[in-house]
Design an enzyme around this catalytic site. Structure first.
Site, PDB file in Angstrom:
ATOM      1  N   HIS A  92       0.906  -1.241  -0.094  1.00  0.00           N
ATOM      2  CA  HIS A  92       0.011  -0.080   0.223  1.00  0.00           C
ATOM      3  C   HIS A  92       0.912   1.105  -0.024  1.00  0.00           C
ATOM      4  CE1 HIS A  92      -2.689   2.870   1.914  1.00  0.00           C
ATOM      5  NE2 HIS A  92      -3.872   2.148   1.540  1.00  0.00           N
ATOM      6  N   ASP A 126       3.032  -4.781   8.121  1.00  0.00           N
ATOM      7  CA  ASP A 126       1.944  -3.960   7.729  1.00  0.00           C
ATOM      8  C   ASP A 126       0.697  -4.950   7.784  1.00  0.00           C
ATOM      9  OD1 ASP A 126      -0.450  -2.846   6.818  1.00  0.00           O
ATOM     10  OD2 ASP A 126       0.463  -1.868   4.824  1.00  0.00           O
ATOM     11  N   GLN A 133      -4.627  -5.415   6.847  1.00  0.00           N
ATOM     12  CA  GLN A 133      -5.497  -6.288   6.231  1.00  0.00           C
ATOM     13  C   GLN A 133      -5.400  -7.868   6.536  1.00  0.00           C
ATOM     14  OE1 GLN A 133      -7.595  -5.241   4.263  1.00  0.00           O
ATOM     15  NE2 GLN A 133      -7.005  -3.427   3.582  1.00  0.00           N
ATOM     16  N   LYS A 137     -10.623  -1.108  10.294  1.00  0.00           N
ATOM     17  CA  LYS A 137     -10.613  -2.254   9.513  1.00  0.00           C
ATOM     18  C   LYS A 137     -10.880  -3.680  10.287  1.00  0.00           C
ATOM     19  CE  LYS A 137      -7.301  -0.416   6.079  1.00  0.00           C
ATOM     20  NZ  LYS A 137      -8.134   0.026   5.085  1.00  0.00           N
ATOM     21  N   CYS A 197      -4.610   2.542  -3.646  1.00  0.00           N
ATOM     22  CA  CYS A 197      -3.629   2.974  -3.161  1.00  0.00           C
ATOM     23  C   CYS A 197      -2.368   2.142  -3.127  1.00  0.00           C
ATOM     24  CB  CYS A 197      -3.887   3.176  -1.425  1.00  0.00           C
ATOM     25  SG  CYS A 197      -4.920   4.961  -1.239  1.00  0.00           S
TER      26      CYS A 197
HETATM   27  N1  PLP Z   1      -1.412  -0.893   4.385  1.00  0.00           N
HETATM   28  C1  PLP Z   1      -2.521  -1.786   3.930  1.00  0.00           C
HETATM   29  C2  PLP Z   1      -2.124  -2.991   3.248  1.00  0.00           C
HETATM   30  C3  PLP Z   1      -3.903  -1.106   3.756  1.00  0.00           C
HETATM   31  O1  PLP Z   1      -4.784  -1.933   3.136  1.00  0.00           O
HETATM   32  C4  PLP Z   1      -4.293   0.305   4.291  1.00  0.00           C
HETATM   33  C5  PLP Z   1      -5.568   0.642   4.097  1.00  0.00           C
HETATM   34  O2  PLP Z   1      -6.351   0.490   3.398  1.00  0.00           O
HETATM   35  C6  PLP Z   1      -2.998   0.920   4.770  1.00  0.00           C
HETATM   36  C7  PLP Z   1      -2.130   0.412   5.285  1.00  0.00           C
HETATM   37  C8  PLP Z   1      -3.458   2.226   5.523  1.00  0.00           C
HETATM   38  O3  PLP Z   1      -4.324   2.263   6.463  1.00  0.00           O
HETATM   39  P1  PLP Z   1      -4.970   3.501   7.215  1.00  0.00           P
HETATM   40  O4  PLP Z   1      -5.600   4.401   5.917  1.00  0.00           O
HETATM   41  O5  PLP Z   1      -6.049   2.927   7.952  1.00  0.00           O
HETATM   42  O6  PLP Z   1      -3.913   4.106   8.062  1.00  0.00           O
END
Ligand code: PLP
Length: 423
Positions: free
Chosen positions: A140, A217, A220, A243, A381
């Site tokens: 992401h 990270d 998900q 999430k 993203c």
């Molecule tokens: N990393 C992953 C794999 C994501 O799917 C997301 C959000 O969709 C993020 C990071 C960023 O999360 P947040 O917008 O809640 O900070």
């Protein structure tokens, strides 16, 4: 066959025999009862954010109506109550991730802030010219841009583990990338754009053999599988509350205490200090060193309610149910000639990205919306992923435990309607 589980995940070997009753848990989610555009809501945008069970909504409402005050600085009853609830929430997050110590749990706004914190503190203090950070090609943007920013500032280089045509990491390419220049590997557990479940335990073992710490990270992953940070032996782990059925604006950065102790603070202000004078300021201990200013108290308490709710369900049964949804949806969508599934890894979470011949994903999303079906359309993203597959965007259906086989049927039917409009 697709499977949701990383083969290293502890519950994978013994999925619960008990069938998961999605219809029963749906009753816990008020938002799922509504109609949109005159149709019952079919919510398939769970990778972007999940709906909230009533217990989370009630916990936050009760906090603001009966328990509210600022934390840590008050001697009065409500301030002590709010402080206890906030610090209880930290312990809930600690237990949820099986962190060794509660000080290893830093409350942040979400995964994005967690990664920026590590980039701006660990990264800023450890990186020098010629050093390297390793990420993968399915990150992401939240796990790319913070590293680009600090690498640019420090003259360091961001290196990328490549992926194959299924959206799986080419692991053989990973180990040769590690060297004495590598300061951190920062890797996504489950790809939001493709659903790929990365073999993070193996990645961590390889990186540690070379003395390199690893950030995972988990934005998900935590909502689909049990995560045990001690078992993974990751050095940092990031998650977003919204999430995993919790409020927005709250998340967790887990970090091993020795690493957090060694890192300079991220932001300055109240709560992150022990004493301040114009001559000398002494910083507070972890985790407070990283929690400057009034925190998202209600968010942390709501997140704890969400984590407890999630833990009260049978996670193995959730995994089996979400895997059935994934397999059923994959079969149904594969049967549509014009449809191409993007991301066909062996180990996938319940996420299906797809394109539909020449129909723009935004048109797919807009027409499905007319049927009350919420999917996401865009680059999610994850523009490097789109570039890898030579497409600008996909439509993405992402399933939660509260989705049903009927939701999948409605999606397939909705996609047929999209095709009828365009043919
Ligand atoms: N990393 C992953 C794999 C994501 O799917 C997301 C959000 O969709 C993020 C990071 C960023 O999360 P947040 O917008 O809640 O900070």
């Amino acid at each position: 066959m697709s499977t949701m589980w990383n083969d290293k995940a502890p519950v994978a070997a013994a999925p619960s025999a008990a069938a998961f009753d999605a219809w029963r848990v749906r009753a816990d989610f008020p938002a799922l009862r509504q109609t949109v555009r005159g149709r019952p809501l079919i919510y398939l945008d769970n990778a972007a954010s999940t709906h909230k069970p009533k217990v989370v909504i009630d916990t936050v409402a009760r906090f603001y109506s009966e328990e509210y005050s600022n934390v840590h600085r008050g001697v009065h009853y409500l301030s002590q109550l709010a402080t206890d609830l906030y610090e209880d929430a930290r312990r809930t997050a600690q237990q949820f991730l099986n962190a060794r110590r509660e000080e290893e749990i830093v409350f942040v706004r979400g995964t994005t802030e967690a990664i920026n914190l590590v980039a701006q503190t660990f990264g800023r203090s450890k990186l020098g010219p010629g050093d390297e950070i390793i990420v993968s090609a399915i990150e992401h943007h939240a796990n790319i841009v913070p590293w680009q920013m600090i690498c640019r500032e420090k003259g360091a280089t961001l290196r990328v583990i490549p992926i194959d045509e299924h959206g799986e990491l080419i692991l053989d390419a990973f180990e040769p990338m590690l060297s004495e220049r590598t300061k951190l590997v920062s890797i996504v557990h489950v790809s939001n754009a493709l659903g790929t479940v990365n073999p993070v335990k193996e990645i961590i073992e390889i990186a540690h053999r070379h003395g390199v710490p690893v950030l995972v990270d988990g934005a998900q992953s935590v909502q689909h599988m049990p995560v045990d940070v001690q078992e993974l032996d990751c050095d940092f782990f990031a998650l977003s509350g919204h999430k995993i059925y919790g409020p927005t604006g709250i998340g967790v950065l887990y970090g091993k205490k020795a690493l957090l102790d060694d890192m300079p603070p991220y932001q300055g202000g109240g709560d992150m200090i022990l004493s301040v004078s114009f001559e000398r300021t002494v910083y507070n201990d972890v985790p407070f060193k990283f929690e400057a200013g009034t925190p998202n108290i209600a968010g942390a308490i709501g997140l704890a309610a969400a984590l407890k709710y999630f833990r009260s369900l049978d996670i193995a049964a959730i995994a089996a149910h979400e895997n059935e949804l994934l397999e059923y949806a994959t079969r149904k969508l594969e049967a549509i000639d014009a449809l191409r599934i993007i991301g066909t890894a062996t180990h996938k979470a319940s996420v299906i990205s797809f394109t539909l011949c020449a129909v723009h994903p935004h048109d797919i999303g807009t027409i499905l919306d007319q049927h009350g079906i919420a999917v996401r359309a865009g680059h999610h993203c994850a523009q490097p992923v789109m570039q890898h597959f030579g497409i600008p965007a996909t439509a993405r259906a992402s399933f939660s435990f509260y989705n049903t086989m009927e939701d999948v049927d409605a999606l397939a039917h909705g996609i047929e309607s999209v095709l009828e409009v365009f043919t």
